[in-house]
Scaffold this active site. Structure first.
Site, PDB file in Angstrom:
ATOM      1  N   ASN A 248      -1.069   4.029   1.205  1.00  0.00           N
ATOM      2  CA  ASN A 248       0.112   4.773   1.631  1.00  0.00           C
ATOM      3  C   ASN A 248       0.513   5.830   0.608  1.00  0.00           C
ATOM      4  O   ASN A 248       0.283   5.685  -0.587  1.00  0.00           O
ATOM      5  CB  ASN A 248       1.289   3.808   1.845  1.00  0.00           C
ATOM      6  CG  ASN A 248       1.618   3.022   0.587  1.00  0.00           C
ATOM      7  OD1 ASN A 248       0.915   2.067   0.261  1.00  0.00           O
ATOM      8  ND2 ASN A 248       2.676   3.402  -0.115  1.00  0.00           N
TER       9      ASN A 248
ATOM     10  N   ASP B  59       3.910   2.639   5.833  1.00  0.00           N
ATOM     11  CA  ASP B  59       3.165   1.848   4.866  1.00  0.00           C
ATOM     12  C   ASP B  59       1.979   1.146   5.519  1.00  0.00           C
ATOM     13  O   ASP B  59       1.738  -0.045   5.311  1.00  0.00           O
ATOM     14  CB  ASP B  59       4.087   0.826   4.177  1.00  0.00           C
ATOM     15  CG  ASP B  59       3.415   0.135   3.000  1.00  0.00           C
ATOM     16  OD1 ASP B  59       2.446   0.688   2.465  1.00  0.00           O
ATOM     17  OD2 ASP B  59       3.852  -0.964   2.623  1.00  0.00           O
TER      18      ASP B  59
ATOM     19  N   GLU C  47       3.416   1.750  -4.271  1.00  0.00           N
ATOM     20  CA  GLU C  47       4.848   1.544  -4.034  1.00  0.00           C
ATOM     21  C   GLU C  47       5.681   1.856  -5.270  1.00  0.00           C
ATOM     22  O   GLU C  47       6.904   2.012  -5.189  1.00  0.00           O
ATOM     23  CB  GLU C  47       5.120   0.120  -3.561  1.00  0.00           C
ATOM     24  CG  GLU C  47       4.612  -0.962  -4.470  1.00  0.00           C
ATOM     25  CD  GLU C  47       3.148  -1.303  -4.262  1.00  0.00           C
ATOM     26  OE1 GLU C  47       2.654  -2.214  -4.925  1.00  0.00           O
ATOM     27  OE2 GLU C  47       2.477  -0.624  -3.434  1.00  0.00           O
TER      28      GLU C  47
ATOM     29  N   SER D 230      -4.119  -0.167  -8.006  1.00  0.00           N
ATOM     30  CA  SER D 230      -3.042  -0.558  -7.094  1.00  0.00           C
ATOM     31  C   SER D 230      -1.702  -0.054  -7.640  1.00  0.00           C
ATOM     32  O   SER D 230      -1.586   0.250  -8.823  1.00  0.00           O
ATOM     33  CB  SER D 230      -2.989  -2.082  -6.950  1.00  0.00           C
ATOM     34  OG  SER D 230      -4.218  -2.609  -6.508  1.00  0.00           O
TER      35      SER D 230
ATOM     36  N   ARG E  83      -9.063  -9.962  -5.606  1.00  0.00           N
ATOM     37  CA  ARG E  83      -9.938 -10.012  -4.427  1.00  0.00           C
ATOM     38  C   ARG E  83     -11.404 -10.291  -4.737  1.00  0.00           C
ATOM     39  O   ARG E  83     -12.249 -10.159  -3.870  1.00  0.00           O
ATOM     40  CB  ARG E  83      -9.777  -8.723  -3.619  1.00  0.00           C
ATOM     41  CG  ARG E  83      -8.369  -8.607  -3.056  1.00  0.00           C
ATOM     42  CD  ARG E  83      -8.118  -7.356  -2.232  1.00  0.00           C
ATOM     43  NE  ARG E  83      -6.783  -7.427  -1.672  1.00  0.00           N
ATOM     44  CZ  ARG E  83      -5.666  -7.020  -2.286  1.00  0.00           C
ATOM     45  NH1 ARG E  83      -5.750  -6.489  -3.499  1.00  0.00           N
ATOM     46  NH2 ARG E  83      -4.487  -7.146  -1.717  1.00  0.00           N
TER      47      ARG E  83
END
Length: 390
Positions: free
Chosen positions: A285, A327, A201, A198, A136
């Site tokens: 999340n 999520d 999940e 990151s 990003r």
């Protein structure tokens, strides 16, 4: 039509809003001067308030149709590109998705490559990146370009030559074996570089870290879940909606030790108020994805955090989606707006449009919730936010 060569600010700008960057003294006067000059685009979101708005006026709605391509440049990567280039003076700094190549382009010479940096990374990080192999953006400060690689390595490059000044491993493993990856743009605040993590999940426990801009030494790290020591929370002084959060707020809404793989990763965008010296960001999340495995509110996932830039200590917190089952993530921009009139008073606020479908307006000094309304009427996970009980 004559067009200024540094119109990247216009290209990146979104709809103009009556938002202003909070004033105040900066330790990093050089960077603040570059941000204040609209001929540059010196920070990924345009300014510390995350407005993504340029004040350049040469291109208007009336003459924009006359724009023509002057030159093009390809990164050579066919995966998703997120985040725009930086412009510092006459140089544009362009980044790519994995393998995260960085280019310095001469704007006086049709984008001629001044230097190129292509890191060597373990390709095993690719399968655990979500979603796509994106990056990003890079950051600038102290004469350096800061790249946060997919393998969670933070690299400081000499802005003039591309030479590596220092590098540091932000994650536990650089081969993807721990599920961690680096996708966010760093943010330079004063003498520090701020980066997130990151991988919620995959059960990654989120954190935000500050490194010294000169040598890459870690200054502080604030975890999203865990003990008060790990989360840099003072149970008596850190507040949620004006009340102390109390002891063990980062563990007591989790069952057992589920908080150790609790998610709440920090891969979005960060803002900064120099008057208050507070950094604002959202957490993602909770983990695991199966909500039946993690009963409780799962704090501090899905939360807005306000932290002291020097120490990382939490001033105030607010959880938007307790026990998130969808999520939604809470990492979208925290936009800082000054002098917004609410109930007849001018307030300096934080505005956040969350993926849960609600827009939040908060006093950015105290964390007082001022407005919480749906911006999409189709949202059905909640009917409203009860302002008397929230």
């Amino acid at each position: 039509m004559r067009v200024h060569k540094n119109l990247i600010g216009i290209a990146l700008a979104t709809t103009a809003m009556s938002l202003s960057l909070a004033g105040g003294a900066f330790a990093n006067d050089d960077l603040q001067g570059l941000i204040s000059d609209s001929k540059n685009w010196a920070i990924p979101t345009g300014d510390y308030a995350n407005t993504r708005y340029s004040k350049l006026k040469q291109i208007t709605k009336d003459n924009v149709k006359k724009l023509q391509v002057a030159w093009t440049f390809s990164t050579g990567v066919l995966r998703g590109h997120e985040g725009g280039p930086l412009v510092i003076g006459d140089v544009m700094y362009v980044h790519a998705p994995y393998p995260n190549t960085v280019y310095a382009l001469d704007l006086n010479n049709d984008g001629k490559i001044l230097w190129k940096y292509e890191p060597r990374q373990d390709p095993n990080v690719i399968p655990i990146m979500c979603c796509d192999t994106v990056n990003r953006g890079v950051a600038y400060g102290d004469g350096k370009i800061f790249l946060y690689q997919a393998d969670t390595t933070l690299v400081a490059l000499d802005a003039k030559t591309g030479k590596v000044e220092w590098s540091v491993k932000n994650g536990e493993a650089q081969d993807g074996s721990k599920g961690e990856s680096g996708t966010s743009a760093p943010m330079v605040v004063k003498d520090k570089v701020i980066v997130g993590i990151s991988g919620a999940e995959f059960g990654v426990r989120g954190f935000l870290t500050a490194y010294n801009i000169k040598d890459g030494k870690q200054v502080w790290r604030a975890w999203s879940t865990g003990s008060d020591k790990d989360t840099l929370i003072d149970p008596e002084k850190t507040t949620e909606l004006g009340k102390p959060v109390g002891p063990d707020s980062g563990t007591n809404t989790w069952e057992g030790e589920q908080w150790k793989i609790g998610g709440g990763t920090t891969w979005g965008w960060y803002s900064y108020d120099p008057k208050l010296n507070l950094i604002y960001y959202g957490t993602g999340n909770p983990s695991t994805w199966n909500p039946n495995q993690r009963p409780g509110d799962n704090k501090w996932s899905m939360a807005i955090m306000a932290r002291d830039a020097d120490t990382g200590m939490a001033k105030w917190l607010y959880q938007m989606t307790p026990h998130d089952e969808w999520d939604y993530d809470g990492v979208n921009e925290m936009i800082l707006a000054d002098g917004i009139k609410i109930d007849g008073k001018d307030r300096d606020v934080l505005v956040h449009f969350d993926r849960n479908g609600f827009a939040y307006t908060m006093d950015r000094a105290t964390g007082e919730l001022l407005v919480a309304k749906k911006y999409d009427p189709a949202v059905n996970w909640a009917t409203e936010v009860d302002m008397d009980k929230s």
